[in-house]
Structure formats: structure tokens, C-alpha cells
Design an enzyme around this catalytic site. Structure first.
Site, short mmCIF file in Angstrom:
data_model
loop_
_atom_site.label_atom_id
_atom_site.label_comp_id
_atom_site.label_asym_id
_atom_site.label_seq_id
_atom_site.Cartn_x
_atom_site.Cartn_y
_atom_site.Cartn_z
N GLU A 30 9.52 50.74 -71.28
CA GLU A 30 9.66 51.01 -69.84
C GLU A 30 11.08 50.68 -69.37
O GLU A 30 11.64 49.66 -69.77
CB GLU A 30 8.65 50.15 -69.07
CG GLU A 30 7.24 50.27 -69.63
CD GLU A 30 6.31 49.16 -69.14
OE1 GLU A 30 6.44 48.73 -67.99
OE2 GLU A 30 5.45 48.72 -69.93
N HIS A 33 7.13 53.39 -66.17
CA HIS A 33 6.24 52.78 -67.17
C HIS A 33 5.79 53.84 -68.20
O HIS A 33 4.60 54.15 -68.30
CB HIS A 33 5.05 52.19 -66.42
CG HIS A 33 4.16 51.26 -67.16
ND1 HIS A 33 3.68 51.50 -68.42
CD2 HIS A 33 3.64 50.06 -66.79
CE1 HIS A 33 2.89 50.51 -68.79
NE2 HIS A 33 2.86 49.62 -67.82
C1 BG6 Z 1 2.93 46.38 -68.67
C2 BG6 Z 1 2.83 44.91 -68.46
O1 BG6 Z 1 4.10 46.85 -68.09
O2 BG6 Z 1 1.82 47.03 -68.06
C3 BG6 Z 1 1.51 44.41 -69.04
O3 BG6 Z 1 3.94 44.25 -69.04
C4 BG6 Z 1 0.35 45.17 -68.42
O4 BG6 Z 1 1.39 43.02 -68.80
C5 BG6 Z 1 0.59 46.67 -68.62
O5 BG6 Z 1 -0.86 44.78 -69.05
C6 BG6 Z 1 -0.51 47.54 -67.99
O6 BG6 Z 1 -0.67 47.22 -66.65
P1 BG6 Z 1 -1.80 47.91 -65.81
O7 BG6 Z 1 -1.76 47.28 -64.44
O8 BG6 Z 1 -1.48 49.39 -65.75
O9 BG6 Z 1 -3.10 47.66 -66.54
#
Ligand code: BG6
Length: 297
Positions: free
Chosen positions: A266, A160
Site C-alpha cells: 500500500e 490499499h
Molecule cells: C492493512 C492493515 O492495511 O489493512 C491491517 O495494516 C488490516 O492491520 C488490513 O488488517 C485490513 O483492514 P480492513 O479494515 O480492511 O479489514
């Protein structure tokens, strides 16, 4: 050889390792196996980290490279742990298995996370997870999952990456033209399949899963005067995310204005691209990231 691996206590008293050589310096937090920084020689920081990020054992870091594993997004309902989005790997303590000084300009480190009685409570499978990071003129990331149990399992995952950018309004992401994406942004109700026409630009909350994306993604940043190239292997899906204004305001660990200077592109195995491993099988998700001079105009 001018090549060092230095363990230190960093933000939030968490354990980190700094990997330095003549080509680049990177930092990884052992909580989450989380790359928090990569700065190639004479370049600006690659990754975005929120000024409001938690640095606390058991809480995800907002920025860098969270490892979403063994599920991406919300867990399957039968797991009964819906408070854990993007799996538990990013909140778990990893350990260093190996450090290898490859050359004056390249260093490799391997971190591992193994199943424990606690992880089995959340996800009842035995696994061995290895994160290999090679720091050099490029940053190579390999996340290898091995099924060490007696039964088959299916999992989804993503690297990510949060990238540090100059201005989201002027940003373009190249490499997705003609692909279809699943739109998860709230205004896309009901969620629909869309075709991507041309480059990706950002004018509102953007939360998309791109299907059959195997080509390089190139983030074109005219403000920082650079482009970021993400090449990947063993991945058929990519996620592109920017929370925009309202979601940024709702996120406690993210500054209200920070959406302007970050984007997530990502590399993953999500939705239909989830992987199934029989006992003993291994799958490796790979991404190689390079900062380049601007050449897309
Ligand atoms: C992204 C998702 O990968 O991560 C989003 O597609 C999400 O929907 C974002 O809001 C952040 O996620 P988190 O759990 O780290 O707040």
C-alpha cells in the site's frame, strides 16, 4: 477513437464504470471510488478481490483498491467512531466529475467526494477529494485532498492495493532492503521497530509500516511469471500486509485459503507521514502500477 466509459450496475446492484481502450480495461465501483479490476491487454487481472467480499452500500469491498481516508487504521479516540477502520471514503458514494479519452491507449476519469453534513459528524472538516485514474499500459492513481474549510486539518491515508498473486510462499517484494518498519503483526509484542534485511518474503501474518520508503516496490511473482512495479509520489510510508491463516479464518469477508493468492503493498501517508493542510491547501498522493516481465531472479 476506441476508448469507452460505460456506467453499469454491477455486483450488489452497486454503480460501476468500465473504462476500456486498446491498452487495458478497468472497472471502478462508485461506492468507495474503488478500483476493482485492471486488466492490461494480454495480461492477467492485476487485482485480487475476495470471493466472499461484500458488495453493499456502506460496507468496504475486500480487494481491489480501497481508499483509506481521512485516517489509516483506527481513528483517533476523540472521533468516537472506532467501528470505522481506515476512514469513511471507502464506504461513501463518489460521483464521476470528468472522463477524458486521451488516446486509443489511454483514458482518464476523475471521481469526487465532498464533505457533507453526515461526513462532518464523523470528521468535522470541509474537504474536496478527487480520485484521478488513468487507464493505459500502466495504471495511474492520484488521490488529491483539498482543505475547503476555514481551519487546518491533519489526515492520514493509503491506496490499499490488493494484488492478485500466484502463491504467497514463492513471492518476494523488492525495494525495502535496509529500511526500518513498524511491525503491527500480533506476535510482535510489544510492537517494535525492525530493520528490513533483503527482500520481503512471507511465512506468517505480515503487517508492517515501512518508513522512508520512496523507491519503487517490485512484487516478484514466479508463479504468474510477472512482476508488479509500484512507483509512487508524495508518499514516505508503505504498508505491506498478508493476514495469513488465523486472521484469514477470522475475517468474515475473506476466504480461508485466499491469503495464498493476495498481497497488499500500500502506498500511503501514515503515522509520522500524516499530512496537515491549511485552508485552501491541496496534497496529492500518487501511485503508478505496471505489470512487467520477470527480471529480478
Ligand atoms: C492493512 C492493515 O492495511 O489493512 C491491517 O495494516 C488490516 O492491520 C488490513 O488488517 C485490513 O483492514 P480492513 O479494515 O480492511 O479489514
Amino acid at each position: 477513437m476506441d476508448n469507452t466509459f460505460t456506467e453499469f450496475t454491477g455486483a450488489g446492484n452497486l454503480p460501476f464504470v468500465r473504462i476500456a481502450n486498446q491498452a487495458a480495461v478497468a472497472e471502478i465501483c462508485l461506492m468507495g471510488g474503488h478500483i476493482t479490476s485492471y486488466v492490461p491487454q494480454n495480461q492477467q487481472e492485476l487485482f485480487f478481490i475476495s470471493e466472499k467480499s461484500n458488495f453493499k452500500a456502506g460496507m468496504p469491498i475486500r480487494g481491489g483498491v480501497p481508499l483509506c481516508w481521512p485516517w489509516f487504521g483506527a481513528p483517533a479516540p476523540e472521533l468516537q467512531c472506532d467501528q470505522i477502520l481506515h476512514g469513511f471514503a471507502r464506504q461513501s458514494m463518489w460521483s464521476i466529475a470528468k472522463t477524458t479519452p486521451i488516446s486509443d491507449e489511454e483514458s482518464a476519469i476523475v471521481l469526487v467526494l465532498k464533505s457533507t453534513p453526515e461526513s462532518m459528524q464523523l470528521w468535522a472538516h470541509s474537504f474536496y477529494l478527487e480520485l484521478e485514474v488513468v487507464v493505459g499500459k500502466k495504471l495511474q492513481i492520484r488521490l488529491a485532498t483539498t482543505n475547503t474549510g476555514n481551519t487546518t486539518f491533519t489526515y492520514s491515508q493509503a491506496l490499499h492495493h490488493y494484488f492478485n498473486i500466484g502463491d504467497i510462499h514463492q513471492l518476494r517484494v523488492v525495494g525495502f532492503d535496509g529500511l526500518s518498519f513498524f511491525d503491527k503483526a500480533p506476535m510482535a509484542t510489544p510492537p517494535v521497530e525492525n530493520p528490513q534485511v533483503g527482500d520481503i518474503t512471507f511465512r506468517c501474518e505480515t503487517d508492517r509500516i515501512y518508513h522512508h520508503h520512496t523507491a519503487d516496490a517490485v512484487i516478484v511473482d514466479p508463479v504468474l511469471q510477472r512482476q508488479i512495479r509500484i512507483s509512487k509520489a508524495n508518499s514516505d510510508t508503505s504498508v505491506v500486509w498478508n493476514p495469513w491463516i488465523a486472521k484469514a479464518q477470522r475475517m468474515a469477508d475473506f476466504g480461508d485459503e485466499e491469503y495464498l493468492r493476495m498481497v497488499c503493498v500500500e502506498s500511503g501517508n501514515v503515522t509520522y507521514d500524516s499530512r496537515t493542510l491549511a485552508p485552501g491547501e491541496k496534497h496529492t498522493l500518487e501511485a503508478t502500477i505496471a505489470i512487467e516481465p520477470l527480471c529480478h531472479d
